[in-house]
Design an enzyme around this catalytic site. Structure first.
Site, mmCIF file in Angstrom:
data_model
loop_
_atom_site.group_PDB
_atom_site.id
_atom_site.type_symbol
_atom_site.label_atom_id
_atom_site.label_comp_id
_atom_site.label_asym_id
_atom_site.label_seq_id
_atom_site.Cartn_x
_atom_site.Cartn_y
_atom_site.Cartn_z
ATOM 1 N N ASN A 219 0.766 -1.178 -0.068
ATOM 2 C CA ASN A 219 -0.239 0.086 0.132
ATOM 3 C C ASN A 219 0.870 1.317 0.067
ATOM 4 O OD1 ASN A 219 -0.405 1.963 2.410
ATOM 5 N ND2 ASN A 219 0.394 -0.015 3.185
ATOM 6 N N ILE B 77 -0.942 4.402 0.626
ATOM 7 C CA ILE B 77 -1.854 5.427 0.940
ATOM 8 C C ILE B 77 -1.552 6.658 1.313
ATOM 9 C CG2 ILE B 77 -4.178 5.537 2.177
ATOM 10 C CD1 ILE B 77 -4.272 2.673 0.719
ATOM 11 N N GLY B 78 -0.653 6.906 2.002
ATOM 12 C CA GLY B 78 -0.370 8.320 2.409
ATOM 13 C C GLY B 78 -1.172 8.915 3.401
ATOM 14 N N ASN C 24 -4.013 6.650 16.864
ATOM 15 C CA ASN C 24 -2.877 6.610 16.130
ATOM 16 C C ASN C 24 -2.472 7.833 15.343
ATOM 17 O OD1 ASN C 24 -0.935 6.185 13.520
ATOM 18 N ND2 ASN C 24 -0.820 4.198 14.285
ATOM 19 N N CYS D 73 5.602 5.621 8.699
ATOM 20 C CA CYS D 73 4.915 5.568 7.522
ATOM 21 C C CYS D 73 5.850 5.811 6.282
ATOM 22 C CB CYS D 73 3.879 6.705 7.205
ATOM 23 S SG CYS D 73 2.800 6.551 5.843
ATOM 24 N N LYS E 107 5.445 3.844 17.158
ATOM 25 C CA LYS E 107 5.259 2.679 15.997
ATOM 26 C C LYS E 107 6.614 2.695 15.215
ATOM 27 C CE LYS E 107 2.309 0.749 12.910
ATOM 28 N NZ LYS E 107 0.764 0.576 12.253
ATOM 29 N N GLY F 201 2.022 -9.283 9.747
ATOM 30 C CA GLY F 201 1.426 -10.529 9.090
ATOM 31 C C GLY F 201 0.701 -11.683 10.188
ATOM 32 N N GLY G 219 -3.389 -6.699 11.080
ATOM 33 C CA GLY G 219 -3.474 -5.628 10.081
ATOM 34 C C GLY G 219 -4.096 -6.123 8.874
HETATM 35 C C1 SIN Z 1 -0.452 4.924 4.682
HETATM 36 O O1 SIN Z 1 -1.463 5.652 5.163
HETATM 37 O O2 SIN Z 1 0.337 5.222 4.085
HETATM 38 C C2 SIN Z 1 0.071 3.682 5.656
HETATM 39 C C3 SIN Z 1 0.258 4.284 7.139
HETATM 40 C C4 SIN Z 1 1.609 3.601 7.362
HETATM 41 O O3 SIN Z 1 2.104 2.593 6.650
HETATM 42 O O4 SIN Z 1 1.953 3.969 8.364
#
Ligand code: SIN
Length: 302
Positions: free
Chosen positions: A69, A71-72, A100, A131, A166, A245, A266
């Protein structure tokens, strides 16, 4: 009866199963599948000071044993989360949630932590310095011990709530970052975030993701996550929420044996929306088979 309870920084969870941030939204999409109050807690989508649309699409790609992913950090922003999402959550989830938070500067992390400090529903603030999908912020804070310590110390000052940092697996030494966070005042650590990866569409000869690279999660990363939890457990004294995982009750037990005090699930929620429910229901059977009476007794036994 099997005792599945665990404790995170004084907060007692009925069981260690926690849907991970980014794979459970703010809970609303899952609340009709089952009663979410069976969960230990849940970690909501990474929330930033300002609302974010996130990265351009396409931003997910399936892989063998997982998902990539980029997503950002799409999210409605901290004010909408406090004024709209948290009241919505209160209607279907009666336990403390894990908030979070993400940021592009130390000040943004501090802002979000300060805004959440007075919110009773929030039990733990999980500080996402890992991230991989942002061109600034995100993992830039999580790949350098000094920067990780700086964010931790600043958030520490901003809130009286327990803070869990995290961590990213995309570093040379995760134990060094973990120790820096512990020394700067973290109450606990969450690990691991996703592993940086890539796919190419062989017909168009171009990266599949618009952002080119993304974070790999899902079953494929379990052994890597387990190894990192094991290493960090030996390096720090603060509790660890293990993730990466995890897809079965056996995985939860393995993660706890490696050193996790609680476990986040997740990508498996995206494959099977009932995953956390099934894992919670299956844990007593696996505990009985392995002769485990109290789940918390196995933390770090490996
Ligand atoms: C995302 O929204 O890009 C994922 C969040 C993450 O990996 O910390």
């Amino acid at each position: 009866m099997a005792d599945m309870s665990v404790v995170l920084s004084g907060i007692k969870l009925e069981n260690p199963v926690i849907p991970a941030s980014g794979c459970f939204g703010y809970g609303a999409e899952f609340k009709d599948f089952y009663d979410l109050n069976i969960l230990g807690s849940f970690s909501f989508k990474g929330t930033t000071k300002e609302p974010r649309f996130g990265n351009p699409t396409p931003r997910v790609a399936e892989c063998t044993g997982g998902i990539l992913n980029s997503i950002g950090l799409q999210n409605p922003g901290i004010e909408a989360v406090i004024n709209e999402e948290l009241p919505r959550i209160a209607a279907f989830f009666k336990k403390p949630v894990i908030a979070n938070i993400g940021g592009f500067s130390v000040d943004e992390f501090v802002y979000c932590a300060e805004r959440l400090d007075g919110v009773e529903q929030v039990g733990i603030i999980e500080v996402n310095i890992s991230c991989p999908n942002l061109h600034k912020g995100g993992v830039n804070f999580g790949s350098d011990p000094k920067a990780a310590a700086e964010v931790t110390a600043a958030v520490r000052k901003a809130t009286g709530k327990p803070i869990y940092i995290k961590l990213s697996p995309n570093v040379t030494s995760i134990t060094e970052i973990a120790k820096a966070c512990e020394d700067a005042g973290a109450d606990g650590l969450s690990l691991i975030n996703t592993l940086l990866g890539m796919r190419i569409d062989i017909k168009s000869r171009k990266p599949l993701l618009a952002n080119k690279m993304g974070g790999l999660s899902g079953r494929a990363i379990f052994p890597v996550a387990l190894r990192m939890v094991y290493e960090v457990r030996k390096a720090v004294k603060i509790p660890i929420i293990g993730m990466g995982g995890v897809a079965s009750a056996e995985d939860v037990i393995e993660m706890m044996m490696a050193g996790a005090s609680a476990v986040q699930i997740g990508a498996e929620n995206l494959r099977n929306p009932f995953a956390c429910k099934e894992i919670i229901e299956d844990l007593p059977r696996v505990m009985a088979e392995l002769g485990i009476e109290r789940l918390r007794d196995i933390i770090g036994v490996a």
